[in-house]
Design a protein around this motif. Structure first.
Motif, PDB file in Angstrom:
ATOM      1  N   GLY A   1     -69.463  12.787   4.837  1.00 25.10           N
ATOM      2  CA  GLY A   1     -68.783  11.749   3.990  1.00 25.10           C
ATOM      3  C   GLY A   1     -67.736  12.183   3.291  1.00 25.10           C
ATOM      4  O   GLY A   1     -66.769  11.363   3.086  1.00 25.10           O
ATOM      5  N   ALA A   2     -67.443  13.645   3.191  1.00 28.99           N
ATOM      6  CA  ALA A   2     -66.261  14.131   2.460  1.00 28.99           C
ATOM      7  C   ALA A   2     -65.333  13.984   3.589  1.00 28.99           C
ATOM      8  O   ALA A   2     -64.189  13.504   3.055  1.00 28.99           O
ATOM      9  CB  ALA A   2     -66.510  15.715   2.484  1.00 28.99           C
ATOM     10  N   PHE A   3     -65.426  14.037   4.807  1.00 27.88           N
ATOM     11  CA  PHE A   3     -64.339  13.972   5.863  1.00 27.88           C
ATOM     12  C   PHE A   3     -64.088  12.638   5.905  1.00 27.88           C
ATOM     13  O   PHE A   3     -62.822  12.054   6.079  1.00 27.88           O
ATOM     14  CB  PHE A   3     -64.649  14.447   7.194  1.00 27.88           C
ATOM     15  N   ALA A   4     -64.920  11.526   5.775  1.00 29.48           N
ATOM     16  CA  ALA A   4     -64.650  10.214   5.883  1.00 29.48           C
ATOM     17  C   ALA A   4     -63.742   9.448   4.818  1.00 29.48           C
ATOM     18  O   ALA A   4     -63.120   8.850   4.888  1.00 29.48           O
ATOM     19  CB  ALA A   4     -66.049   9.406   5.909  1.00 29.48           C
ATOM     20  N   ARG A   5     -64.231  10.332   3.529  1.00 28.57           N
ATOM     21  CA  ARG A   5     -63.322   9.902   2.399  1.00 28.57           C
ATOM     22  C   ARG A   5     -61.827  10.212   2.673  1.00 28.57           C
ATOM     23  O   ARG A   5     -61.063   9.508   1.985  1.00 28.57           O
ATOM     24  CB  ARG A   5     -63.790  10.533   1.099  1.00 28.57           C
TER      25      ARG A   5
ATOM     26  N   SER B   1     -65.715  14.003  14.869  1.00 25.97           N
ATOM     27  CA  SER B   1     -65.944  13.401  16.014  1.00 25.97           C
ATOM     28  C   SER B   1     -67.438  14.103  16.697  1.00 25.97           C
ATOM     29  O   SER B   1     -67.867  13.358  17.459  1.00 25.97           O
ATOM     30  CB  SER B   1     -64.795  13.830  17.141  1.00 25.97           C
ATOM     31  N   ARG B   2     -67.643  15.205  16.149  1.00 25.48           N
ATOM     32  CA  ARG B   2     -68.798  15.921  16.763  1.00 25.48           C
ATOM     33  C   ARG B   2     -69.335  16.842  15.624  1.00 25.48           C
ATOM     34  O   ARG B   2     -68.784  17.421  15.221  1.00 25.48           O
ATOM     35  CB  ARG B   2     -68.502  16.576  18.222  1.00 25.48           C
TER      36      ARG B   2
ATOM     37  N   GLY C   1     -82.266  29.313   9.656  1.00 27.74           N
ATOM     38  CA  GLY C   1     -82.761  27.765   9.890  1.00 27.74           C
ATOM     39  C   GLY C   1     -81.774  27.049  10.709  1.00 27.74           C
ATOM     40  O   GLY C   1     -81.041  27.439  11.458  1.00 27.74           O
ATOM     41  N   VAL C   2     -81.555  25.690  10.416  1.00 28.37           N
ATOM     42  CA  VAL C   2     -80.576  24.764  10.869  1.00 28.37           C
ATOM     43  C   VAL C   2     -79.112  25.427  10.849  1.00 28.37           C
ATOM     44  O   VAL C   2     -78.855  25.810   9.553  1.00 28.37           O
ATOM     45  CB  VAL C   2     -80.809  23.372  10.457  1.00 28.37           C
ATOM     46  N   VAL C   3     -78.375  25.343  11.581  1.00 37.73           N
ATOM     47  CA  VAL C   3     -76.856  25.570  11.650  1.00 37.73           C
ATOM     48  C   VAL C   3     -76.105  24.389  12.252  1.00 37.73           C
ATOM     49  O   VAL C   3     -76.639  23.780  13.006  1.00 37.73           O
ATOM     50  CB  VAL C   3     -76.646  26.876  11.975  1.00 37.73           C
ATOM     51  N   PHE C   4     -74.919  24.228  11.739  1.00 40.23           N
ATOM     52  CA  PHE C   4     -74.131  23.140  12.159  1.00 40.23           C
ATOM     53  C   PHE C   4     -72.790  23.379  12.152  1.00 40.23           C
ATOM     54  O   PHE C   4     -72.194  24.298  11.381  1.00 40.23           O
ATOM     55  CB  PHE C   4     -74.391  21.721  11.340  1.00 40.23           C
ATOM     56  N   ALA C   5     -71.818  22.840  13.089  1.00 38.95           N
ATOM     57  CA  ALA C   5     -70.205  22.951  12.952  1.00 38.95           C
ATOM     58  C   ALA C   5     -69.777  21.703  13.197  1.00 38.95           C
ATOM     59  O   ALA C   5     -70.507  21.093  14.166  1.00 38.95           O
ATOM     60  CB  ALA C   5     -70.146  24.167  14.175  1.00 38.95           C
ATOM     61  N   ALA C   6     -68.799  21.315  12.433  1.00 42.64           N
ATOM     62  CA  ALA C   6     -68.358  19.940  12.592  1.00 42.64           C
ATOM     63  C   ALA C   6     -66.912  20.099  13.341  1.00 42.64           C
ATOM     64  O   ALA C   6     -66.062  21.102  12.952  1.00 42.64           O
ATOM     65  CB  ALA C   6     -67.980  19.632  11.156  1.00 42.64           C
ATOM     66  N   TYR C   7     -66.395  19.194  14.036  1.00 38.95           N
ATOM     67  CA  TYR C   7     -65.032  19.042  14.863  1.00 38.95           C
ATOM     68  C   TYR C   7     -64.750  17.917  14.494  1.00 38.95           C
ATOM     69  O   TYR C   7     -65.141  16.788  14.443  1.00 38.95           O
ATOM     70  CB  TYR C   7     -65.354  19.499  16.483  1.00 38.95           C
ATOM     71  N   CYS C   8     -63.118  17.900  14.484  1.00 39.97           N
ATOM     72  CA  CYS C   8     -62.353  16.709  14.683  1.00 39.97           C
ATOM     73  C   CYS C   8     -61.433  16.583  15.594  1.00 39.97           C
ATOM     74  O   CYS C   8     -61.141  17.561  16.395  1.00 39.97           O
ATOM     75  CB  CYS C   8     -61.430  16.850  13.100  1.00 39.97           C
ATOM     76  N   PRO C   9     -61.153  15.419  15.878  1.00 41.09           N
ATOM     77  CA  PRO C   9     -60.262  15.196  17.010  1.00 41.09           C
ATOM     78  C   PRO C   9     -58.988  15.926  16.988  1.00 41.09           C
ATOM     79  O   PRO C   9     -58.374  16.143  15.815  1.00 41.09           O
ATOM     80  CB  PRO C   9     -59.801  13.508  17.056  1.00 41.09           C
TER      81      PRO C   9
END
Length: 253
Positions: free
Chosen positions: A87-91, A97-98, A210-218
């Motif tokens: 949501g922060a990136f959308a704002r 993108s992934r 536990g759960v880990v995540f990585a966000a990518y942008c175009p």
């Protein structure tokens, strides 16, 4: 420890470190300054200093911004911070993108069941991070079946959310692995986000649990934000609590 600049205090003779991460300070605030019983949500933004850049494009002086959620051990907390990050990136009109999802508990369960000694565990961990399948074949030659085959399969378990079904079929049905895959399934089904799976993405293995995540942008070569679960981070301050969160470099953003 390798990322922290160290110096000697001239008055006390003690070794001091310039902070390389703000999460320990957030954990101390949760443990002592706030000391709440229920869920605590914290956010922060400030400078940190790294001895080496985290990636080829990263600064050694990131302006770290992030959010932490303390006091909830369920998968709902992981979902909340992932939604907050997206949501922060959308704002700011830089939509992700992934979002790669992983779970360090899967490798931890395999290493424990296989009886890997500490030195071998570190070797296998580094090979998994590099997705070095031939190296894994050599290093796991003495690991008992079916854990040998499972460790060799982990680097190949990446792609779309259908990877979770493949993992359930190809990995041993250890309780910790079943629980980890169930948690990841819940995440991908509960949020309309561009999820993908990478079960050998074990960055922060000794930090996360536990759960880990990585966000990518175009058109950006590395992850723009990283996060995951790190229960017990406040133990050093006398109050271990469930915790999950994410952070990014505001300058990169």
């Amino acid at each position: 420890k390798l990322r922290t600049y160290k110096l000697v205090d001239q008055l006390s003779g003690r070794t001091m470190g310039v902070r390389a991460d703000i999460t320990p300070q957030a954990a101390r605030i949760d443990a002592h300054l706030l000391n709440h019983r229920g869920v605590t949500r914290l956010c922060y933004c400030d400078s940190v200093l790294h001895t080496l850049p985290a990636t080829i494009s990263a600064s050694r002086e990131p302006l770290q911004i992030g959010a932490e959620l303390y006091g909830h051990a369920g998968i709902a907390a992981d979902l909340a911070v992932i939604r907050l990050m997206a949501g922060a990136f959308a704002r700011i009109r830089v939509p992700v993108s992934r979002i790669d999802l992983g779970h360090v508990g899967i490798f931890r369960a395999l290493a424990e069941a296989a009886g890997l000694p500490q030195e071998s565990e570190e070797t296998v961990l580094n090979l998994l991070r590099a997705k070095d399948v031939p190296g894994l074949v050599d290093s796991c030659a003495d690991v008992p079946s079916p854990y040998r085959e499972a460790l060799q399969r982990l680097p190949l378990l990446y792609g779309g959310v259908e990877v979770l079904d493949r993992a359930a079929a190809e990995l041993p049905a250890l309780p910790a692995i079943t629980a980890a895959l169930d948690g990841l399934r819940h995440l991908v089904s509960a949020a309309d986000l561009p999820f993908s799976i990478d079960l050998s993405d074990l960055r922060g293995y000794h930090y996360h649990n536990g759960v880990v995540f990585a966000a990518y942008c175009p058109e950006y070569p590395v992850a723009i934000a990283l996060g995951g679960r790190y229960d017990g981070a406040g133990k050093a301050f006398g109050r271990a609590r469930p915790a999950t969160g994410f952070s990014m470099d505001l300058r990169e953003v």
